[in-house]
Design a protein around this motif. Sequence first.
Motif, PDB file in Angstrom:
ATOM      1  N   VAL A   1       0.742  -1.322  -0.033  1.00 53.22           N
ATOM      2  CA  VAL A   1      -0.062   0.187  -0.047  1.00 53.22           C
ATOM      3  C   VAL A   1       0.905   1.327  -0.120  1.00 53.22           C
ATOM      4  CG1 VAL A   1      -1.910  -1.154   1.249  1.00 53.22           C
ATOM      5  CG2 VAL A   1      -0.113   0.095   2.409  1.00 53.22           C
TER       6      VAL A   1
ATOM      7  N   SER B   1      -0.800   2.943  -4.292  1.00 58.79           N
ATOM      8  CA  SER B   1      -1.434   4.136  -4.606  1.00 58.79           C
ATOM      9  C   SER B   1      -0.923   5.359  -5.508  1.00 58.79           C
ATOM     10  CB  SER B   1      -1.966   5.067  -3.120  1.00 58.79           C
ATOM     11  OG  SER B   1      -2.441   4.246  -2.386  1.00 58.79           O
TER      12      SER B   1
ATOM     13  N   ILE C   1      -0.972   4.228  -9.050  1.00 62.70           N
ATOM     14  CA  ILE C   1      -2.237   4.556  -9.790  1.00 62.70           C
ATOM     15  C   ILE C   1      -2.131   5.757 -10.114  1.00 62.70           C
ATOM     16  CG2 ILE C   1      -4.799   4.807  -9.192  1.00 62.70           C
ATOM     17  CD1 ILE C   1      -4.752   2.656  -7.206  1.00 62.70           C
TER      18      ILE C   1
ATOM     19  N   ALA D   1      -9.377   2.182  -6.564  1.00 64.97           N
ATOM     20  CA  ALA D   1      -8.897   1.337  -5.202  1.00 64.97           C
ATOM     21  C   ALA D   1     -10.255   0.531  -5.004  1.00 64.97           C
ATOM     22  CB  ALA D   1      -8.741   2.680  -4.167  1.00 64.97           C
TER      23      ALA D   1
ATOM     24  N   THR E   1      -9.636  -3.537  -4.051  1.00 61.64           N
ATOM     25  CA  THR E   1     -10.222  -4.131  -2.893  1.00 61.64           C
ATOM     26  C   THR E   1     -11.115  -5.237  -2.870  1.00 61.64           C
ATOM     27  OG1 THR E   1     -10.080  -1.910  -1.733  1.00 61.64           O
ATOM     28  CG2 THR E   1     -11.274  -3.549  -0.548  1.00 61.64           C
TER      29      THR E   1
ATOM     30  N   GLY F   1      -2.155  -0.579  -9.664  1.00 60.79           N
ATOM     31  CA  GLY F   1      -2.658  -0.668  -8.332  1.00 60.79           C
ATOM     32  C   GLY F   1      -2.605  -1.975  -7.852  1.00 60.79           C
TER      33      GLY F   1
ATOM     34  N   ALA G   1      -0.684  -3.822  -5.025  1.00 59.93           N
ATOM     35  CA  ALA G   1      -1.062  -4.117  -3.569  1.00 59.93           C
ATOM     36  C   ALA G   1      -1.735  -5.570  -3.313  1.00 59.93           C
ATOM     37  CB  ALA G   1      -2.404  -3.033  -3.402  1.00 59.93           C
TER      38      ALA G   1
ATOM     39  N   PHE H   1      -4.966   0.387   2.769  1.00 54.83           N
ATOM     40  CA  PHE H   1      -4.856   0.748   1.227  1.00 54.83           C
ATOM     41  C   PHE H   1      -6.121   1.873   1.039  1.00 54.83           C
ATOM     42  CE2 PHE H   1      -6.356  -0.299  -3.234  1.00 54.83           C
ATOM     43  CZ  PHE H   1      -5.287   0.169  -3.873  1.00 54.83           C
ATOM     44  N   GLY H   2      -7.229   1.386   1.379  1.00 54.40           N
ATOM     45  CA  GLY H   2      -8.413   2.271   1.281  1.00 54.40           C
ATOM     46  C   GLY H   2      -8.115   3.549   2.082  1.00 54.40           C
TER      47      GLY H   2
ATOM     48  N   SER I   1      -5.190   5.715   0.080  1.00 61.28           N
ATOM     49  CA  SER I   1      -5.797   6.310  -1.249  1.00 61.28           C
ATOM     50  C   SER I   1      -6.778   7.295  -0.979  1.00 61.28           C
ATOM     51  CB  SER I   1      -6.638   4.890  -2.044  1.00 61.28           C
ATOM     52  OG  SER I   1      -5.623   4.098  -2.380  1.00 61.28           O
TER      53      SER I   1
END
Length: 612
Positions: free
Chosen positions: A41, A45, A48, A68, A72, A225, A228, A265-266, A269
């Motif tokens: 992560v 990001s 991307i 993202a 996921t 991305g 990840a 990661f979320g 981002s």
Amino acid sequence: MFRKIQSLLLGKTLKTTDLHGEKFSVLWGLPVLSSDAISSVAYASEEILLVLIPILGLAAYKPMLYVAIAITVLLLILVFSYRQTIDNYPHGGGSYIVASENLGKGAGLVAAASLTIDYMLTVAVSTCAGTAAITSAFPALLQHRTIITVAVIGILAIGNLRGMKDSAKLFGIPTYLFMFCIIAMIVTGIFKVVVLGETPAQAPTLKQTGESLGLVLFLKAFAAGCTALTGVEAVSDGIPNFRDPAQKNAKRVLGLLAVIVFIIFGGVSFLATMYKVSPRPDITVTAQIATQIFGSGSIMFYAVQATTAIILIMAANTAFADLPLLLSILAKDGYVPRQFASRGKRLGFSNGIVMLFLVASTLVIAVGADTHLLLPLYAVGVFMSFTLSQFGMFMKWYKSKEGKWKHKAAINGFGALVTAVTCVIIGSTKFIHGAWIIFLLIPFFVLVMTRVRRHYNKVRDNLKIDTDVSQLIKKCKVSNHIIVPIQTLNKSFIKSLNYALAIGDTIEVYHVSTNDEDTAKLQEKYNKLGVDIPLVIDHAPYRNVNETLLKYIDKKQSEFDSNETITIVMPQFVIRKWWHQTLHNQTSLFLRTAIMKRRNINIVTIPYIINE
């Protein structure tokens, strides 16, 4: 001295019975086997944004969230799919075992080659990214990034050579510190904007463009991305590294991994879109976010940078934990050298660890420790292995039709479809940027593994006993004819002759003459020994000593029947310093190599140590 240094670095040698105590609990298995996925992560990001910002400018941030979210969702699909792999293949091996059993050995070798390449790249990419985090905090070190990266890989190798238990303690705590710092950054960053109403500084170099997000651009960003998701399979590969109940512990770690990657990661981002950061060559996206949230000179900024650097380095530890285990399984199946199946002093697969260090270091030096040069090669192999693993599981349910097989087949079938599409996207979008190399390396690795297996099969067939064992033992006394080659009469030859007298029925000393004067001197010295052993002399006018001796051996063999054997007692002096070997004639080495290729000739080498 060497042993003392080795003991200091690696620790004392462990007994085989200590293996159980070296295995991971959930607490330590999570950071060691999940650090690759968790750490990615830190740059996923950024990858991307590297695709979106040059095209969309300021409009890139909203589409970034969509990318993202798609990544996921793919993560959740993989986690559900690999839970089933863990349930059905408790001995590890992941994609290689699943594909081999359900799709055939060819598919299994493709999966193994893909994983092997990906693990090598994991070490190189992760350590390069870790060095980038260090140089972001200390720009003066940028010119030394290659040396720093290779040194880091060396430290990881030494840590893993110390064994699983020590490596877990050494590398586990920094992973947890990274999670704490990043989650603290996410919470603080969102709190400052949403609750306190602070307005983030807008990126000064970005402008609003008239471009819109198209399908091709979305797919390129999605492919970038997907780095990840590398490392998700590591848990299913490394089941044997867990304590009992190994499968339950592996599934718990996989579930925790999914939650942590989703949050981190979320969150990163989302912060990237909120704070409008853009990729820069001198500072990472994560560092830019930490600067805006905590301030460039704050303790938390350096804490984020330090733990990011460490977790990126720890990500390489996933490969050090899993690749040697995969190689040990391949070695047992005969597809790589058998040495990879042997455990070292600390019960780790040390040959695999050393090999990984050498290959990863070579890659880092080749690209000058530049992460972006390696990333196009990354993720293609792992998604190929994902696809083969999921399709293999689908075929397993379809063939067996056991229990609720339709439900399980649906999960793995959907996983196979999604990962296959993702693999095609990554391969096509990154092909011209370097991914084409992977498509050449995978079949090359498969070819090499196939040739290694073919060699081992030939050796096995040659050594296999197909008849009654008792029939192979000669019932009558076997006559042993000894030949002792001599070039000069010295202590090495005397030791060999004394040994020949102890084992032989008939003995002869054999000399190839290339100079009559030297031969006459040798005869004179030999006669003074007072032994009743003939000195056979052959002349070699063309000075082809080895060839003459081998012809004589072949001639002798043709004269003997099945109850007679020939043993060559070969003098060989041993020099303690390796570089002194270059100062001496290698005749005996060549002779020994040639004689060993003759199937029915025995050879005994008598060492004589030269004191210095």
